[in-house]
Every structure is written in C-alpha cells, then in structure tokens.
Design a protein around this motif. Structure first.
Motif, PDB file in Angstrom:
ATOM      1  N   SER A 171      -6.647  -2.824  -1.262  1.00  0.00           N
ATOM      2  CA  SER A 171      -5.692  -3.869  -0.906  1.00  0.00           C
ATOM      3  C   SER A 171      -6.329  -5.249  -0.808  1.00  0.00           C
ATOM      4  CB  SER A 171      -4.985  -3.528   0.393  1.00  0.00           C
ATOM      5  OG  SER A 171      -5.884  -3.616   1.453  1.00  0.00           O
ATOM      6  N   SER A 182      -2.602   3.975   1.980  1.00  0.00           N
ATOM      7  CA  SER A 182      -2.188   2.839   1.176  1.00  0.00           C
ATOM      8  C   SER A 182      -0.737   2.525   1.464  1.00  0.00           C
ATOM      9  CB  SER A 182      -2.359   3.171  -0.305  1.00  0.00           C
ATOM     10  OG  SER A 182      -1.938   2.085  -1.074  1.00  0.00           O
ATOM     11  N   HIS A 183      -0.350   1.261   1.245  1.00  0.00           N
ATOM     12  CA  HIS A 183       1.072   1.010   1.290  1.00  0.00           C
ATOM     13  C   HIS A 183       1.590   0.666  -0.099  1.00  0.00           C
ATOM     14  CE1 HIS A 183      -0.705  -2.908   2.705  1.00  0.00           C
ATOM     15  NE2 HIS A 183      -0.181  -3.200   1.545  1.00  0.00           N
ATOM     16  N   SER A 184       0.747   0.924  -1.105  1.00  0.00           N
ATOM     17  CA  SER A 184       1.201   0.722  -2.481  1.00  0.00           C
ATOM     18  C   SER A 184       1.577   2.065  -3.091  1.00  0.00           C
ATOM     19  CB  SER A 184       0.086   0.064  -3.292  1.00  0.00           C
ATOM     20  OG  SER A 184       0.204   0.434  -4.649  1.00  0.00           O
ATOM     21  N   SER A 199       2.927  -1.097   7.940  1.00  0.00           N
ATOM     22  CA  SER A 199       1.876  -1.525   8.878  1.00  0.00           C
ATOM     23  C   SER A 199       2.251  -1.109  10.293  1.00  0.00           C
ATOM     24  CB  SER A 199       1.718  -3.043   8.852  1.00  0.00           C
ATOM     25  OG  SER A 199       1.503  -3.468   7.551  1.00  0.00           O
ATOM     26  N   GLU A 242      -7.116   1.861   2.737  1.00  0.00           N
ATOM     27  CA  GLU A 242      -6.663   0.726   1.916  1.00  0.00           C
ATOM     28  C   GLU A 242      -7.817   0.156   1.098  1.00  0.00           C
ATOM     29  OE1 GLU A 242      -3.508  -0.869   2.221  1.00  0.00           O
ATOM     30  OE2 GLU A 242      -2.699  -0.161   4.118  1.00  0.00           O
ATOM     31  N   GLN A 257     -11.445  -0.956   4.160  1.00  0.00           N
ATOM     32  CA  GLN A 257     -10.690  -1.927   3.368  1.00  0.00           C
ATOM     33  C   GLN A 257     -11.582  -3.041   2.808  1.00  0.00           C
ATOM     34  OE1 GLN A 257      -7.329  -3.356   5.508  1.00  0.00           O
ATOM     35  NE2 GLN A 257      -6.801  -4.872   3.985  1.00  0.00           N
ATOM     36  N   LYS A 281      -7.899  -4.253  -8.915  1.00  0.00           N
ATOM     37  CA  LYS A 281      -7.420  -3.031  -8.279  1.00  0.00           C
ATOM     38  C   LYS A 281      -7.289  -1.907  -9.303  1.00  0.00           C
ATOM     39  CE  LYS A 281      -3.995  -3.629  -5.462  1.00  0.00           C
ATOM     40  NZ  LYS A 281      -2.660  -3.735  -4.840  1.00  0.00           N
ATOM     41  N   GLU A 316      -0.565   3.047  -6.204  1.00  0.00           N
ATOM     42  CA  GLU A 316      -1.875   3.600  -5.884  1.00  0.00           C
ATOM     43  C   GLU A 316      -1.747   5.057  -5.451  1.00  0.00           C
ATOM     44  OE1 GLU A 316      -3.298  -0.517  -3.989  1.00  0.00           O
ATOM     45  OE2 GLU A 316      -4.057   1.243  -2.955  1.00  0.00           O
TER      46      GLU A 316
END
Lengths: 229, 351
Positions: free
Chosen positions: B161, B190-192, B33, B158, B83, B168, B195
C-alpha cells in the motif's frame, strides 16, 4: 599568560582524569537506566525517573552532603568499602563519584531521547526475525542510539570538568590530591593577589569546554556522514 | 499449514475477537481501516498479548491462556513484512537480508540465499546502503529478509500500500514466484481487492474488530460489484504477445484478445471492468470494438440493482454486468450463447 605552578598543572590533569573516569564508569549504568525508562513498563517508573533526575535539580552541595553521609566512615556504603580496604572520601575517587552522580541525569536524558526516537517497528522486526530481547538490544538499539550516547557522554564530560559543589564536600580541596580546576580557581580567588592566576585557570576552563564542544560537533557530523552513505 | 485461532483482546474501547481455523497456504485478511486486521497480525506474531484464548500453528501452541503459554516473537518463527519495509538503517542491504538467517539453526535454513537473491533481483542492491533505496527496492529487501529467516508462516501487513500503482503490480509477480518456489504459507492484509485476488485463495473478513466471515476474494469482488463505481474487475492473464498495427494481440485460453495498452513483455496481467463488456445476442456485422468473444452464460447473480453474468469464454471466465431489463431482452439464462464485445482500450495493464 601567568606561569602555572606544579599544583595548577596537577589540577588540570586531575580534572581531565576525573571527568574521563566518571564518564566511562557512568556509561553502562546510564545506558541501562535509559533503556529501562525508554522501553519497559516497570511499576514505579516515574519514581525511578525522578530519582535519576534528582541531582539535576538539587543543589550540588546537597548531593555532596548526602554522598558524604552515605560514603563516610559511618555511612553503610562507606563501611562496606572500608571493609574491602577502599577509602573513598577525600581521595580523587570521591571527586569521580561526585561527578558521576551530578552528571548522570544529563547522560541518561540524552540517551533516552535518542532511544525514544528509534522506530518501535524496527525493534519488532528484529524480534520477529528471531532476535532475543538482549540480541535486539545490542544489534539494533545500541547502534541506533550511538549518536545519543556520544552526545550524552560529551555533555557529562563537560559537566564533570566544572563540578564544584559536591566535590568540595566529599573530596575536599587538597592541592595535588583532590584539587580540580574549579577548586583551584576558588582557592586563588580567596587568596589576596591570586586574581591573575584565577583568570589564567578560567581561561583554561573555557578552552577545555570549547574544545570538547567542537570535537563533539565534528565527530557527530562525521557520524551522520557515515550514516548517509 | 493449519492455524487455529481463538482470541480476545481489548485495546481501550476497541474489542477484538476472532475464532477461526485456517487450512491452506494463501490467506487474505480483508476489512476497512480500524477493523482489527493489524491487531490480528500483532497477536499472531506475538507483538501484542491477548487477554485470553489460544493460537495453535500446525498443532503447536504459540499462545494458550489456560496453560499459561505465550511464546515470545523470536520463538514463534512467524515472519512479518511491514507496510513500510522497516529496514535497519544502520546496516547494509546485505546485512539486513541476512539478519534473520544468521539467527536460525543451520538445520532450519531451508531457503537458499542465492536462489532468493536471484528471484527477487537483489544482486545489484547488496552492497548498497538502505537509505538510498527506492520504495519498491526497500519492500523487496524486506521481503527477502523475512523469507531468509525461514519462518513457518509469513504475515504481510499491507506490504504494497505504500507503493504507487505501477510498482505495486511489479512486486506481485515476485511475491507469487517466491511463495510458490519456497513453499512458505502466507497471510496477507490488504484493503485492495485486486491484491487479495492475486495473492490469496481464501479470505478472512473483519469488521469492527470481529471476524464476520471466511470467504474467497472472488466472492468479495462479486459482492462489491453492486456498490463499487468501477464494477467487477476481471483479471486476465494474457500470453504470446504479437504486435500488429499498433495494437497488441494476445492469446487468452482459446481466444485472441486485442489490447491497446500492451507492453514489450511477452505476457501480462490485465484488468477489465464488467461495465466494459457489452453483450450481443448475435454476432454484430461490424463494430468499432476490436474484441468479439463467443461466450456461454454459466449463471447470473444479483449485486445491488445490477446483475452479474458469469460467462464461459473458451474455458475462461468473464463477468459482465447488465441491468435486469437486459436479462429479459437477451434471454440470458444458463446455457445461452452470447457474444461479448470489448473495446481494445478497455483493458488496463497491471503488470
């Protein structure tokens, strides 16, 4: 209930006519002013904001006097209208003008508050979907501020019904021509034995204002109900 | 698609700089972030104006500080999926869907609405009002709305998220299907890691407002094995389900895999941590684990104090993690034959 005279009836009719006209005429300007204040970054925006809100804090008599200077026979706007053959001062149009100026800040504040609650992302989404700014204005911002516009218009309408100070200066108090309900009440209270009639008109004022508020409330509820579906 | 970006933007004390050229249709933007991912999106879409630099999409300048070009968002034709969907609350699902479609020229309408509604399963939602939709439904409508505007590139900020894990992974197949079917390039934030790996081929990595590398999601996942508590996540697409004795038998390449957490669907995507794969030098005589796969070591790589072993198992790749002592004891070097033992319960179904 006292028997109303023909001039009283005229005052009631004129009040309604002035309030409706002033509100309808002010709506487009109010919408534009609110849009500019809510969404743009104009230089001198705070000054603009101040000028729009000025009639809210100035004594209405001062507003009326400034309008008289501006629209009088020697004022530059009065001159302009005169060359077009339009007489404003001491006609019912002057009463409309007074109501427009005095009620305008209420209208703008209400619409602006509504606009500021619109999620900026909705506007961005509409732009990235190919809408020009004016397209976004009419397809997203206008419908989403509908409730606020309606609330602002009601407020302004009610304020116009009660407008006195600016009106008496710029429109005068001519029975049957520019005399609205508040001006007629003023006349009765300064006439010996006019108390009963004044009270009668006061009652009409109260009923009018109350019904405006109730109708407003009812319509807003229907509006929300429609939105929920 | 070819996207050339060279930008500088200052937002308060935050400095954003990016300089890259993208070719290929599936790109991820990865970073913690506040690393500048969303800033990049806003700059690309024209929602934020950079201080200087240039953006060129397939050779056309969208922004150029030298030539004074700055196309407004509606002329860039870059779609954005936000998002939180951000559907227009005063319009029905159908009118939301067609908002962009109605605003483009007929010659630009390359996506067939009926086909899209079919792929995204939107038919039952069309007459509904957007306020009554669930999170997943909203996101599908938002995706459809953006796709129907037939953009030249889609930015997904995102998009998953806000959804719970089950939802998801229900949407990911839709996304893959849609982007494959309508051939629209995508850039996904994305921060996954999962994904990223399921939706992108290449990844731009951002940190503190600066582009620090152009890599792949696979590379990122291997690197994170050293620091992550859950290890490296193997993603296995399993087919041809057979149910037997309360367990699910799937086909994976040439091998059979037995899974405890199956579902009635004939195929699915499963995750398996590198920590749950135990390596044996010879085939164990008996074990409680249900899966024993013959593998060949391809290579090993270090990540922190752990060692990742890349295995070839009947044409498919698996990553197991071991400590360095085990490498010596099992004599793990490229080409060694090995048995990977995995419990049926170690597989977790994604979709």
């Amino acid at each position: 209930m006292p028997e109303f005279t023909p001039t009283d009836w005229q005052a009631m009719l004129l009040s309604a006519q002035v309030a409706v006209t002033a509100t309808l005429l002010a709506l487009p300007f109010g919408f534009v002013a609110a849009y500019l204040l809510a969404f743009t970054r104009l230089p001198g925006k705070s000054l603009f904001d101040g000028i729009v809100n000025l009639p809210l804090v100035l004594p209405p008599v001062v507003v009326g006097y400034l309008l008289l200077l501006l629209f009088g026979n020697h004022g530059w706007l009065g001159h302009l209208f005169k060359s077009l053959g339009i007489q404003i001062i001491f006609t019912w149009k002057a009463a409309v003008l007074a109501s427009m100026v005095v009620g305008f800040p209420l209208l703008v504040r209400s619409i602006r508050l509504g606009m500021e609650q619109i999620d900026e992302k909705l506007i961005q989404a509409s732009r990235t979907l190919g809408a020009h700014w004016y397209d976004t204005l009419f397809s997203i911002i206008l419908p989403l501020s509908g409730r606020a516009i309606f609330a602002g218009a009601t407020l302004m309408f009610a304020r116009s019904l009660g407008e006195f100070g600016a009106t008496i200066i710029i429109a005068g108090n001519i029975p049957g021509v520019t005399q609205t309900i508040p001006l007629a009440i003023y006349d009765y209270t300064s006439t010996p034995g006019g108390d009963r009639m004044a009270l009668g008109l006061c009652l009409v004022s109260v009923l009018l204002a109350l019904s405006v508020l109730l109708i407003n409330d009812g319509l807003l509820k229907r509006f929300d109900h429609k939105r929920q579906r | 698609m070819k996207l050339e970006v060279s930008l500088k933007k200052r937002l308060g004390t935050f400095n954003f700089t990016a300089d890259f050229i993208l070719e290929g249709d599936r790109t991820g933007v990865f970073g913690p972030s506040g690393s500048g991912k969303s800033t990049l999106m806003n700059l690309l879409a024209g929602l934020l104006r950079p201080e200087e630099g240039a953006i060129r999409l397939n050779g056309e300048a969208l922004y150029d500080s030298v030539d004074g070009i700055n196309l407004p968002p509606e002329q860039r034709r870059i779609g954005v999926v936000f998002q939180h969907a951000h559907l227009f609350p005063h319009l029905s699902v159908k009118r939301n869907l067609f908002y962009g479609y109605r605003r483009i020229l007929e010659s630009e309408r390359k996506v067939d609405p009926d086909a899209l509604i079919e792929v995204l399963g939107l038919e039952p939602l069309l007459a509904r009002h957007v306020t009554g939709l669930s999170g997943g439904e909203r996101q599908r409508v938002a995706l459809g709305r953006t796709l129907l505007a037939c953009p030249r590139l889609i930015l997904l900020d995102e998009p998953l998220s806000g959804l719970d894990a089950g939802l998801k992974y229900q949407i990911i197949p839709y996304l893959n299907k849609v982007f494959a079917e309508f051939a629209i390039p995508l850039v996904i934030i994305s921060h996954s890691l999962n994904e990223m790996r399921l939706l992108s081929d290449q990844v731009l990595e951002f940190s503190e407002g600066t582009l620090i590398g152009q890599t792949t999601a696979e590379e990122l996942a291997r690197r994170s094995m050293g620091t992550s508590q859950i290890g490296y996540i193997n993603l296995l697409e399993l087919h041809h389900r057979l149910q037997h004795d309360g367990l699910y038998h799937y086909q994976w390449g040439d091998q059979k895999i037995i899974v405890a957490a199956g579902s009635p669907a004939p195929a699915g995507m499963f995750e398996l941590s590198s920590k749950d794969i135990t390596l044996f030098k010879r085939h164990p005589e008996a074990t409680s684990a249900r899966n024993m796969l013959r593998c060949r070591v391809i290579k090993s790589f270090g990540a922190g104090n752990r060692i990742g072993i890349e295995l070839d198992s009947g044409g498919k790749t698996l990553i197991s993690q071991v400590v360095s002592e085990a490498v010596h004891e099992l004599d793990l070097k490229p080409g060694s034959e090995i048995i990977a033992v995995i419990k049926a319960s170690a597989f977790r179904r994604l979709y």
